[in-house]
Design a protein around this motif. Structure first.
Motif, PDB file in Angstrom:
ATOM      1  N   ARG A  15       0.877  -1.248  -0.047  1.00  0.00           N
ATOM      2  CA  ARG A  15       0.027  -0.033   0.034  1.00  0.00           C
ATOM      3  C   ARG A  15       0.992   1.345  -0.173  1.00  0.00           C
ATOM      4  O   ARG A  15       0.602   2.345  -0.752  1.00  0.00           O
ATOM      5  N   ALA A  42      -8.487   5.460  -0.875  1.00  0.00           N
ATOM      6  CA  ALA A  42      -8.773   3.964  -1.165  1.00  0.00           C
ATOM      7  C   ALA A  42      -7.801   3.139  -1.344  1.00  0.00           C
ATOM      8  O   ALA A  42      -7.685   1.940  -0.878  1.00  0.00           O
ATOM      9  N   THR A  43      -6.532   3.502  -1.481  1.00  0.00           N
ATOM     10  CA  THR A  43      -5.181   3.096  -1.068  1.00  0.00           C
ATOM     11  C   THR A  43      -4.952   2.269   0.196  1.00  0.00           C
ATOM     12  O   THR A  43      -4.826   1.073   0.389  1.00  0.00           O
ATOM     13  N   GLN A  45      -7.487   1.859   2.483  1.00  0.00           N
ATOM     14  CA  GLN A  45      -8.542   0.932   2.662  1.00  0.00           C
ATOM     15  C   GLN A  45      -8.283  -0.386   1.850  1.00  0.00           C
ATOM     16  O   GLN A  45      -9.113  -1.496   2.256  1.00  0.00           O
ATOM     17  N   ALA A  46      -7.406  -0.483   0.689  1.00  0.00           N
ATOM     18  CA  ALA A  46      -7.499  -1.595  -0.121  1.00  0.00           C
ATOM     19  C   ALA A  46      -6.997  -2.775   0.892  1.00  0.00           C
ATOM     20  O   ALA A  46      -6.067  -2.892   1.791  1.00  0.00           O
ATOM     21  N   ARG A  47      -7.388  -4.101   0.471  1.00  0.00           N
ATOM     22  CA  ARG A  47      -7.256  -5.285   1.149  1.00  0.00           C
ATOM     23  C   ARG A  47      -6.498  -6.255   0.163  1.00  0.00           C
ATOM     24  O   ARG A  47      -5.664  -6.900   0.805  1.00  0.00           O
ATOM     25  N   THR A  48      -6.698  -6.103  -0.936  1.00  0.00           N
ATOM     26  CA  THR A  48      -6.269  -7.017  -1.837  1.00  0.00           C
ATOM     27  C   THR A  48      -5.411  -6.510  -3.145  1.00  0.00           C
ATOM     28  O   THR A  48      -5.382  -5.251  -3.376  1.00  0.00           O
ATOM     29  N   GLU A  51      -7.666  -4.613  -5.731  1.00  0.00           N
ATOM     30  CA  GLU A  51      -8.027  -3.400  -5.164  1.00  0.00           C
ATOM     31  C   GLU A  51      -7.214  -2.133  -5.377  1.00  0.00           C
ATOM     32  O   GLU A  51      -7.398  -1.107  -5.780  1.00  0.00           O
ATOM     33  N   LEU A  52      -5.657  -2.594  -5.586  1.00  0.00           N
ATOM     34  CA  LEU A  52      -4.757  -1.582  -5.488  1.00  0.00           C
ATOM     35  C   LEU A  52      -4.495  -1.367  -6.998  1.00  0.00           C
ATOM     36  O   LEU A  52      -4.064  -0.397  -7.372  1.00  0.00           O
TER      37      LEU A  52
END
Length: 226
Positions: A15, A42-43, A45-48, A51-52
């Protein structure tokens, strides 16, 4: 490799690398401030990886290709959650408000069982910088004509089970996937003519750093060209 593993969990280092790409893009004028802030939020909060990846997909390849995303934590990387889960410590277990208010914020330790009782008053339970007395903590909220606001950092799992009568429990953060090793927060209790809110925010240190970064970039933009 990451294109084939979109559901693989991203690490803190992953992240941070994406965040650095976004900061460079902002400094170069490729992103407006509003879009930068939206993508940066959003970065973190990204989990995977899945998502990044979209957050830098439209940036030039030269800027968007940092070191490969790691598939495991580097040996020297800090064990962020393991350091904040301090099993064996009792921690704080009570917050009371009678026609007034209480706050639990900053660096503190929340116990495995925390009771928040508010009668015509309010309470704030901020966990962004807190330690946890165990991998799972239960917050029991008993509210009459008042309210409790619970703030959690990105990565923490939230499970809302409370009952509202002429009031309610905010379950918007309920069910969001957790980071590996992160604690779980269960919110229970009763709100009668009152409410219990749960919101997710970046830690204060990160928010301050972003403000300083914004001031620096805006200041550079106002300088007269030599």
């Amino acid at each position: 490799m990451t294109e084939d593993l979109p559901e693989l969990r991203a690490s803190d280092a992953d992240r941070e690398r994406v965040a650095e790409i976004l900061r460079d893009a902002l400094a170069e004028g490729r992103l407006a401030m509003a879009e930068f802030e939206e993508r940066l939020d959003a970065t973190y909060q990204a989990r995977t990886y899945g998502e990044l990846q979209p957050l830098t997909a439209d940036l030039p390849s030269a800027a968007a290709q940092p070191a490969p995303l790691s598939l495991r934590k580097e040996s020297g990387a800090p064990a962020r959650w393991s350091e904040r889960i301090v099993s064996g410590t009792e921690g704080t277990g009570l917050g009371l408000s009678l026609m007034g208010g209480f706050q639990r914020k900053g660096r503190w330790t929340i116990g495995r069982r925390f009771t928040a009782a508010c009668l015509m008053g309010g309470g704030e339970i901020d966990l962004r910088e807190a330690n946890f007395a165990g991998p799972e903590v239960v917050i029991n909220c008993w509210v009459l004509m008042g309210g409790v606001n619970i703030v959690v950092p990105p990565g923490v799992e939230v499970d809302v089970r409370g009952l509202g009568i002429m009031g309610g429990f905010d379950a918007r953060e309920d069910g969001a996937p957790a980071e590996p090793g992160a604690p779980r927060v269960i919110v229970k209790g009763l709100a009668l003519m009152g409410g219990v809110g749960v919101e997710r925010k970046l830690p204060r240190a990160e928010r301050r750093r972003l403000k300083e970064e914004r001031r620096r970039i805006e200041g550079d933009g106002r300088k007269e060209p030599e």
